[in-house]
Write a protein that holds these residues in place. Structure first.
Motif, PDB file in Angstrom:
ATOM      1  N   UNK A 110      -2.851 -12.017  10.716  1.00 16.16           N
ATOM      2  CA  UNK A 110      -3.298 -11.714   9.353  1.00 16.16           C
ATOM      3  C   UNK A 110      -3.429 -12.971   8.511  1.00 16.16           C
ATOM      4  N   UNK A 111      -2.542 -13.949   8.716  1.00 15.05           N
ATOM      5  CA  UNK A 111      -2.541 -15.175   7.915  1.00 15.05           C
ATOM      6  C   UNK A 111      -2.570 -16.378   8.859  1.00 15.05           C
ATOM      7  N   UNK A 112      -3.754 -16.815   9.288  1.00 18.03           N
ATOM      8  CA  UNK A 112      -3.823 -17.929  10.239  1.00 18.03           C
ATOM      9  C   UNK A 112      -3.262 -19.234   9.689  1.00 18.03           C
ATOM     10  N   UNK A 113      -3.550 -19.545   8.430  1.00 19.57           N
ATOM     11  CA  UNK A 113      -3.035 -20.788   7.850  1.00 19.57           C
ATOM     12  C   UNK A 113      -1.510 -20.740   7.730  1.00 19.57           C
ATOM     13  N   UNK A 114      -0.991 -19.598   7.366  1.00 20.85           N
ATOM     14  CA  UNK A 114       0.456 -19.452   7.286  1.00 20.85           C
ATOM     15  C   UNK A 114       1.087 -19.573   8.673  1.00 20.85           C
ATOM     16  N   UNK A 115       0.373 -19.131   9.682  1.00 21.91           N
ATOM     17  CA  UNK A 115       0.872 -19.263  11.044  1.00 21.91           C
ATOM     18  C   UNK A 115       0.981 -20.735  11.439  1.00 21.91           C
ATOM     19  N   UNK A 116      -0.032 -21.521  11.117  1.00 24.56           N
ATOM     20  CA  UNK A 116       0.030 -22.955  11.405  1.00 24.56           C
ATOM     21  C   UNK A 116       1.120 -23.626  10.578  1.00 24.56           C
ATOM     22  N   UNK A 117       1.271 -23.212   9.320  1.00 28.19           N
ATOM     23  CA  UNK A 117       2.317 -23.793   8.477  1.00 28.19           C
ATOM     24  C   UNK A 117       3.706 -23.508   9.042  1.00 28.19           C
ATOM     25  N   UNK A 118       3.898 -22.333   9.635  1.00 25.59           N
ATOM     26  CA  UNK A 118       5.204 -22.015  10.206  1.00 25.59           C
ATOM     27  C   UNK A 118       5.534 -22.949  11.365  1.00 25.59           C
ATOM     28  N   UNK A 119       4.509 -23.381  12.133  1.00 26.73           N
ATOM     29  CA  UNK A 119       4.770 -24.335  13.213  1.00 26.73           C
ATOM     30  C   UNK A 119       5.184 -25.687  12.656  1.00 26.73           C
ATOM     31  N   UNK A 120       4.510 -26.145  11.612  1.00 25.42           N
ATOM     32  CA  UNK A 120       4.886 -27.418  10.999  1.00 25.42           C
ATOM     33  C   UNK A 120       6.294 -27.357  10.413  1.00 25.42           C
ATOM     34  N   UNK A 121       6.642 -26.241   9.802  1.00 20.40           N
ATOM     35  CA  UNK A 121       7.997 -26.094   9.266  1.00 20.40           C
ATOM     36  C   UNK A 121       9.024 -26.138  10.387  1.00 20.40           C
ATOM     37  N   UNK A 122       8.707 -25.502  11.507  1.00 23.76           N
ATOM     38  CA  UNK A 122       9.608 -25.533  12.663  1.00 23.76           C
ATOM     39  C   UNK A 122       9.814 -26.957  13.168  1.00 23.76           C
ATOM     40  N   UNK A 123       8.728 -27.725  13.246  1.00 16.39           N
ATOM     41  CA  UNK A 123       8.829 -29.106  13.726  1.00 16.39           C
ATOM     42  C   UNK A 123       9.618 -29.954  12.735  1.00 16.39           C
ATOM     43  N   UNK A 124       9.414 -29.753  11.442  1.00 16.77           N
ATOM     44  CA  UNK A 124      10.157 -30.523  10.436  1.00 16.77           C
ATOM     45  C   UNK A 124      11.651 -30.229  10.531  1.00 16.77           C
ATOM     46  N   UNK A 125      12.005 -28.962  10.663  1.00 14.53           N
ATOM     47  CA  UNK A 125      13.416 -28.630  10.831  1.00 14.53           C
ATOM     48  C   UNK A 125      14.002 -29.242  12.090  1.00 14.53           C
ATOM     49  N   UNK A 126      13.225 -29.252  13.175  1.00 10.67           N
ATOM     50  CA  UNK A 126      13.704 -29.882  14.397  1.00 10.67           C
ATOM     51  C   UNK A 126      13.882 -31.380  14.239  1.00 10.67           C
ATOM     52  N   UNK A 127      13.022 -32.025  13.444  1.00 14.24           N
ATOM     53  CA  UNK A 127      13.162 -33.465  13.221  1.00 14.24           C
ATOM     54  C   UNK A 127      14.448 -33.781  12.469  1.00 14.24           C
ATOM     55  N   UNK A 128      14.819 -32.962  11.490  1.00 14.49           N
ATOM     56  CA  UNK A 128      16.102 -33.174  10.806  1.00 14.49           C
ATOM     57  C   UNK A 128      17.260 -33.100  11.795  1.00 14.49           C
ATOM     58  N   UNK A 129      17.199 -32.148  12.699  1.00 19.14           N
ATOM     59  CA  UNK A 129      18.282 -31.988  13.670  1.00 19.14           C
ATOM     60  C   UNK A 129      18.300 -33.142  14.666  1.00 19.14           C
ATOM     61  N   UNK A 130      17.132 -33.589  15.103  1.00 20.62           N
ATOM     62  CA  UNK A 130      17.082 -34.739  16.007  1.00 20.62           C
ATOM     63  C   UNK A 130      17.588 -36.002  15.318  1.00 20.62           C
ATOM     64  N   UNK A 131      17.321 -36.131  14.026  1.00 21.66           N
ATOM     65  CA  UNK A 131      17.872 -37.274  13.284  1.00 21.66           C
ATOM     66  C   UNK A 131      19.394 -37.245  13.288  1.00 21.66           C
ATOM     67  N   UNK A 132      19.956 -36.058  13.099  1.00 26.18           N
ATOM     68  CA  UNK A 132      21.419 -35.956  13.140  1.00 26.18           C
ATOM     69  C   UNK A 132      21.948 -36.328  14.518  1.00 26.18           C
ATOM     70  N   UNK A 133      21.202 -35.968  15.567  1.00 24.05           N
ATOM     71  CA  UNK A 133      21.627 -36.320  16.920  1.00 24.05           C
ATOM     72  C   UNK A 133      21.612 -37.831  17.130  1.00 24.05           C
ATOM     73  N   UNK A 134      20.552 -38.494  16.678  1.00 26.68           N
ATOM     74  CA  UNK A 134      20.453 -39.942  16.840  1.00 26.68           C
ATOM     75  C   UNK A 134      21.471 -40.664  15.960  1.00 26.68           C
ATOM     76  N   UNK A 135      21.753 -40.103  14.793  1.00 28.57           N
ATOM     77  CA  UNK A 135      22.676 -40.748  13.852  1.00 28.57           C
ATOM     78  C   UNK A 135      24.136 -40.595  14.237  1.00 28.57           C
TER      79      UNK A 135
END
Length: 468
Positions: A110-135
């Motif tokens: 129903x919302x293709x742009x929102x679907x793509x945005x949800x993937x970017x949000x998922x990747x951003x959240x994963x980057x925060x967690x990977x930063x904590x792992x490296x730190x």
């Protein structure tokens, strides 16, 4: 001289642009599903690498591979990666994005742009967690129990909590997209009870994602706020309650189990039915059981708190509700009942060991419940009478007939049939027993294919050896 005709392949999600930009800016649900698959695979290998290090440490009794502090960090980051970034989004974000529009006849979500945005949000959240792992990682355990995570821990709690908080929005948007798509974008004729069971499981999963994920998101936000500003949400020295965090955490984390298992149950239902070439048995029961599991899953977080100490009056309530939550799963099992006015042979349904046998094999029965109920066994006779569960329509057959003046009933005796076991049941002989003429006539189904000679012998109901 005319130029040669060039036939271009039809455009689809694989050849609709080959550059990285075409993938990162796509609104095709199939491509977004593949993007989720790539990102989830990365987090899976990161969490799996930490699992390998944990097993290497546990190979010997002495801690000779990593230190105790490092082991706690590996254990915590492995749990965070596997639960929040692999298990929860694995099937809904990949197979859900790819298959939901295709299985309901929609062009896209129903919302293709929102679907793509949800993937970017998922990747951003994963980057925060990977930063904590490296730190340096975090050592609180993947449950982040307070007050250790808010007061005592000196590791990177804030980046991990922020990563889980951000990733929660991805789950919320994905679930909302699925709900709207299933409600509003089904093809003409695709009514609710014509939808595949995978769509029902994804619908139930989306309800959990939309209703439960905000709770865990706000819980991790409170952890970060208390850690930074020293508010008294969970710190008992400031008037907080550490058990309150456990209530909020497990209110989401127990239904999160069904985010993992419900889509898998839908996949199994579709695969088994397709490759066995059988219609799904108990379709309505399984569909409503999926919704009931999703709803009742929010009421059974209490058993996770038994170790923390709950009120004596609340413990039995949580125990009873947890037991009732298993009811919808049991609803999908095959219910063997004779037609009205008929009885099973003596000792079949009233023996205590029989009920115990069915309860002990509940998982196996639930797995086979997606198939045609294996109540009958095909023997040498061309026809076999069928005892079908109450309220369930029998499968379509080329022709049907009735035996006049005589209803056939089978009783199982010892021995084997000529064809051997079928449908996973133990073999047994079949003998026909005539019943009184005032009993209802047994509806029979012909086993021959169209165009073949008509059968000459009646078929009789087979009662499996396991129900003797």
């Amino acid at each position: 001289m005319s130029s040669p005709t060039v036939f271009m392949p039809p455009r689809h999600y694989l050849n609709d642009g080959y550059g990285i930009k075409s993938w990162l800016l796509t609104r095709d649900h199939k491509r977004i599903g593949l993007l989720y698959l790539a990102a989830i695979t990365v987090f899976f290998f990161v969490g799996g690498a930490m699992a390998v290090l944990i097993r290497l440490e546990l190979a010997t009794p002495a801690g000779d591979f990593v230190s105790d502090e490092t082991y706690n960090k590996l254990f915590t980051m492995h749990g965070v990666m596997m639960v929040f970034f692999f298990l929860i989004p694995s099937i809904p974000a990949t197979l859900g994005n790819f298959l939901v529009p295709l299985m309901i006849g929609a062009k896209d979500l129903a919302f293709p742009k929102l679907n793509l945005a949800s993937w970017y949000i998922y990747v951003i959240g994963g980057c925060f967690t990977l930063y904590a792992l490296v730190a340096g990682g975090v050592d609180t355990g993947w449950t982040f129990y307070t007050p250790f995570s808010t007061v005592s821990s000196t590791t990177n709690v804030i980046p991990v909590a922020l990563g889980v908080f951000v990733t929660g929005f991805s789950s919320i948007l994905t679930g909302l997209n699925f709900i709207v798509t299933i409600h509003r974008m089904r093809a003409p004729g695709m009514t609710w009870f014509r939808m595949p069971l995978f769509i029902w499981s994804m619908y139930a999963t989306s309800l959990i994602m939309v209703l439960g994920t905000p709770v865990i998101a706000i819980t991790f936000l409170l952890v970060g706020v208390e850690r930074i500003f020293h508010f008294g949400f969970f710190d008992p020295r400031l008037g907080g309650d550490p058990v309150l965090f456990q209530h909020l955490f497990w209110f989401y984390s127990h239904p999160a189990v069904y985010i993992m298992i419900l889509p898998a149950m839908g996949v199994v239902s579709e695969l088994v039915a397709a490759f066995c070439r059988k219609q799904v048995f108990g379709y309505t029961f399984v569909a409503f059981a999926s919704l009931a599991i999703a709803v009742r899953g929010f009421r059974v977080w209490g058993p996770h708190l038994f170790g923390a100490g709950v009120e004596v009056s609340a413990a039995p309530i949580f125990s009873d509700v947890a037991a009732l939550a298993r009811g919808p799963i049991a609803q999908s099992r095959t219910r063997l009942q004779p037609p009205p006015g008929r009885d099973w042979p003596r000792g079949v349904d009233d023996a205590p060991h029989h009920r115990a046998h069915r309860a002990a094999h509940g998982n196996r029965v639930r797995m086979h419940a997606t198939l045609n109920p294996p109540v009958c066994h095909w023997i040498d006779e061309p026809q076999v009478a069928v005892f079908h569960p109450v309220g369930q329509k029998r499968h379509a057959a080329p022709r049907r007939t009735e035996v006049p003046q005589l209803a056939m009933r089978a009783a199982v005796t010892s021995g084997e049939t000529a064809n051997g076991p079928a449908c996973g049941l133990r073999p047994g002989k079949v003998r026909t027993v005539p019943t009184s003429s005032n009993q209802p006539r047994a509806t029979l189904r012909r086993s021959r294919r169209p165009g073949t000679a008509p059968p000459t012998q009646p078929r009789a109901t087979y009662i499996p050896a396991s129900h003797r």
